[in-house]
Each structure stands twice: as C-alpha cells, then as structure tokens.
Design a protein around this motif. Structure first.
Motif, mmCIF file in Angstrom:
data_model
loop_
_atom_site.group_PDB
_atom_site.id
_atom_site.type_symbol
_atom_site.label_atom_id
_atom_site.label_comp_id
_atom_site.label_asym_id
_atom_site.label_seq_id
_atom_site.Cartn_x
_atom_site.Cartn_y
_atom_site.Cartn_z
ATOM 1 N N TYR A 25 71.010 -37.782 -90.382
ATOM 2 C CA TYR A 25 71.173 -37.593 -91.822
ATOM 3 C C TYR A 25 72.649 -37.500 -92.185
ATOM 4 O O TYR A 25 73.118 -38.135 -93.131
ATOM 5 C CB TYR A 25 70.436 -36.323 -92.258
ATOM 6 N N ARG A 26 73.382 -36.719 -91.415
ATOM 7 C CA ARG A 26 74.826 -36.588 -91.675
ATOM 8 C C ARG A 26 75.536 -37.923 -91.485
ATOM 9 O O ARG A 26 76.435 -38.276 -92.246
ATOM 10 C CB ARG A 26 75.422 -35.519 -90.764
ATOM 11 N N PRO A 37 80.137 -37.690 -94.559
ATOM 12 C CA PRO A 37 80.973 -36.839 -95.401
ATOM 13 C C PRO A 37 82.380 -36.730 -94.873
ATOM 14 O O PRO A 37 82.625 -36.835 -93.663
ATOM 15 C CB PRO A 37 80.255 -35.487 -95.332
ATOM 16 N N PHE A 66 75.448 -40.205 -94.506
ATOM 17 C CA PHE A 66 76.277 -39.827 -95.640
ATOM 18 C C PHE A 66 77.766 -39.883 -95.325
ATOM 19 O O PHE A 66 78.579 -39.945 -96.233
ATOM 20 C CB PHE A 66 75.894 -38.437 -96.146
ATOM 21 N N ARG A 79 70.786 -29.702 -96.308
ATOM 22 C CA ARG A 79 71.277 -31.041 -96.655
ATOM 23 C C ARG A 79 72.654 -30.970 -97.282
ATOM 24 O O ARG A 79 73.535 -31.759 -96.958
ATOM 25 C CB ARG A 79 70.304 -31.707 -97.637
ATOM 26 N N ARG A 80 72.845 -30.038 -98.203
ATOM 27 C CA ARG A 80 74.149 -29.923 -98.861
ATOM 28 C C ARG A 80 75.247 -29.588 -97.869
ATOM 29 O O ARG A 80 76.357 -30.129 -97.934
ATOM 30 C CB ARG A 80 74.090 -28.852 -99.960
ATOM 31 N N GLN A 140 63.813 -38.951 -99.355
ATOM 32 C CA GLN A 140 64.453 -37.782 -99.945
ATOM 33 C C GLN A 140 63.737 -37.466 -101.251
ATOM 34 O O GLN A 140 63.313 -38.344 -101.979
ATOM 35 C CB GLN A 140 65.930 -38.071 -100.213
ATOM 36 N N PHE A 182 76.439 -42.895 -103.129
ATOM 37 C CA PHE A 182 76.171 -42.800 -101.703
ATOM 38 C C PHE A 182 75.700 -44.152 -101.194
ATOM 39 O O PHE A 182 75.044 -44.912 -101.909
ATOM 40 C CB PHE A 182 75.074 -41.768 -101.416
ATOM 41 N N ARG A 202 70.711 -42.944 -99.902
ATOM 42 C CA ARG A 202 69.895 -41.756 -99.789
ATOM 43 C C ARG A 202 68.623 -42.174 -99.060
ATOM 44 O O ARG A 202 68.033 -43.206 -99.406
ATOM 45 C CB ARG A 202 69.539 -41.205 -101.174
ATOM 46 N N GLU A 249 76.102 -32.642 -95.881
ATOM 47 C CA GLU A 249 76.808 -33.636 -96.691
ATOM 48 C C GLU A 249 78.233 -33.206 -97.025
ATOM 49 O O GLU A 249 79.139 -34.037 -97.067
ATOM 50 C CB GLU A 249 76.042 -33.879 -97.997
ATOM 51 N N ASP A 250 78.418 -31.900 -97.269
ATOM 52 C CA ASP A 250 79.670 -31.437 -97.872
ATOM 53 C C ASP A 250 80.595 -30.677 -96.931
ATOM 54 O O ASP A 250 81.724 -30.348 -97.321
ATOM 55 C CB ASP A 250 79.365 -30.541 -99.080
#
Length: 320
Positions: A309-310, A315, A313, A269-270, A196, A189, A192, A273-274
């Motif tokens: 936050y997104r 994603p 990352f 968070r997951r 975190q 990444f 982070r 991110e995903d």
C-alpha cells in the motif's frame, strides 16, 4: 502497440467531471505515448448536450456513426434518472461489442438498464447503490469500493473515482511510469486501490444524536490505539455494554466493532501515506498491536499488505 479507441457517451444531464476526468487521463497518456489512444465523444444523434452543471459539450460525432471502440465509457449524472429507451437500446446492442466497458458514477445505471451488468459485480456512487440494487437485483452491487473490475467490465463510484479507474486502465494498457506521469500532471495520486472505501469512517457512519455516543465517536477517532472494546466504550458512555452496542448501531448505522475497524484502518493508511514511520510503529499507533494484525486487516479490506500500500502511494519521507 495497437491504438485503442476510447468512446465516451454524452447525453443531456451528464456530469461534466465524469466526462472530462477520464478524458484528461487518456489524453495525457496519449501525449506521453503518441498513438496509444484515439479519444472520441459522441451523443446519440451527434448534437450538443448540456451537462448537469449547465456546461455545453459538443460531441465529435453521433453514436450511430462510430465504429465499435476498444473502450466504451458511460459517464453518470442527473440525466441517468430519466429513461432514455433509445440510448438503452444502443448500449444493449453495442456494449457487448466493446473490448472494455466502463462506467463512471451513475453511468452504471445506464449499463444496468441495458442488461449489461446482470450477473456482474459492480459499484456506483454510494448515494445510488441501494436504488440500483433494488431496481436491478441481478446485479451484485458493492457500495464500498471506489471501482470494481469484473472481467472486461469496470464500474466506478462518484466523480473523481473515474480518474482513479482511468489511471488504473492506463497503467494496465501501457505501463506504470506513463500512468504516474499523467497523475503528476493532474496532481492526483497515481492509483488509489480500487477497493479503497468511497469515504472516510466518519462520513460512512451517521453522527449519533445523543451526546454520550457522539463523544464516544470522537474518542475513537482521536485514540485509535486505546482499549476500544465494547465494554470500555460503554463505560465511557455510562451505559451497559448491551445497551451501548444496541444504541450505537441504531444511531450510527454500524456496530461499534465495525466503526473501530474503519477508524483504525483509516488512521494506519494516513500514517503510511504521510509519514516515514515503520510498519511496527504504525501498527501500535493505530491500535493493531502487531504488524501481522495490521497486515491481515489491510489484506482483507484493501487487498494489499501495508508495505505494498505504501509503495503504491510513494509518499515523500518527512524531514526528521
């Protein structure tokens, strides 16, 4: 832009990844932006060292022969458990002269022994936070973040968090695009957030000994959007709310509410991110109910709103 010298301290028993992780980040940035960094490794007397895993490292020079660097980086490893008065004295004398002082993992122990963390907020590997706080009460130890910045001093948690911190420093020194390119080459990444948590809610808490409490832990993880009040969880464990709360804390090391908060934050968070799910959908799925409730939780725990936050990352949106 002036070239920044990064001097990495080597000693017997050093953790090899504490050295090579940040080194690869700074070296990658130098390849992208030639002239940005001059990277040096040095042991106290210039002789080779043996890492905790048995790898032999040959330094560029002796610490006593190196000029004061821009960034002085002290890695950790099993070697930090042994006293090294000569290295401690060198750090005490030269640490304050560096424009930026950095530690990875138990490298914070070396800095604390030299008095360089007194009055500072710092972190280290979660397994050594208690002993560091006990042995150096003048240091404000925070066991949760993966790295901590306090003025010109930056300390990071275990092993791979040194890469996270190094990427953050490259982004600060140069720009986000350079740090992103380095991260892509290392297949990590970009960044982070420093605050975190070092590990997941499931790892942070102990596993309860009794099956009813272990079942409650599994239920919380699998149903973050359910009613997770103490009363509801106690009923699932067939205990009174008071008995349940006391037993849960005794067996897991944290209160039910704290555990629920960590699980919900980790779940949200997951999803950020995903997936490409919207914030409102994620807030409901994670048990926050409203985007505003989730935003408050993220800002308090991570120092960033969900949208920010997104963005960090970036994603890739899944196919729909």
């Amino acid at each position: 832009m002036p070239q920044r010298t990064v001097l990495i301290v080597l000693f017997d028993g050093v953790q090899s990844l504490d050295v090579t992780g940040p080194l690869e980040v700074f070296a990658g940035a130098e390849k992208q932006r030639p002239g940005s960094y001059r990277i040096r490794t040095a042991s106290l007397d210039g002789t080779q060292v043996r890492t905790s895993s048995g790898l032999t490292l040959v330094p560029d020079a002796a610490l006593t022969a190196e000029p004061d660097p821009h960034t002085l980086l002290v890695p950790g490893g099993q070697g930090t458990r042994l006293p090294d008065p000569e290295l401690t004295e060198w750090l005490r004398a030269h640490g304050p002269r560096a424009e930026r002082l950095v530690s990875v993992c138990t490298g914070a122990v070396r800095l604390a022994q030299a008095g360089l963390l007194d009055g500072r907020r710092a972190t280290t590997h979660w397994a050594y936070c208690d002993s560091l706080a006990r042995n150096h009460p003048a240091v404000d130890i925070d066991p949760d973040p993966i790295y901590v910045r306090d003025g010109h001093i930056a300390t990071s948690a275990g092993v791979t968090s040194g890469i996270d911190l190094a990427l953050a420093l490259v982004e600060e020194d140069l720009d986000r695009e350079t740090a992103l390119t380095v991260a892509r080459h290392l297949v990590v990444f970009l960044r982070r957030p420093g605050n975190q948590a070092q590990f997941s809610a499931q790892l942070a808490a102990q596993t309860a000994r009794r099956e009813p409490l272990r079942e409650v832990q599994r239920w919380i993880t699998e149903h973050p959007d359910a009613d997770l009040s103490v009363e509801a969880l106690a009923a699932r464990a067939l205990l009174s709310p008071r008995h349940f709360a006391r037993a849960f804390h005794a067996e897991t090391g944290m209160t039910p509410g704290r555990y629920v908060d960590r699980v919900r934050l980790e779940h949200a968070r997951r999803l950020l991110e995903d997936t490409a799910d919207g914030v409102e959908e994620i807030s409901r799925a994670s048990g926050y109910g409203t985007p505003e409730a989730m935003r408050r939780a993220f800002v308090k725990a991570l120092g960033a709103a969900p949208a920010e936050y997104r963005r960090r990352f970036r994603p890739t949106a899944p196919a729909r």
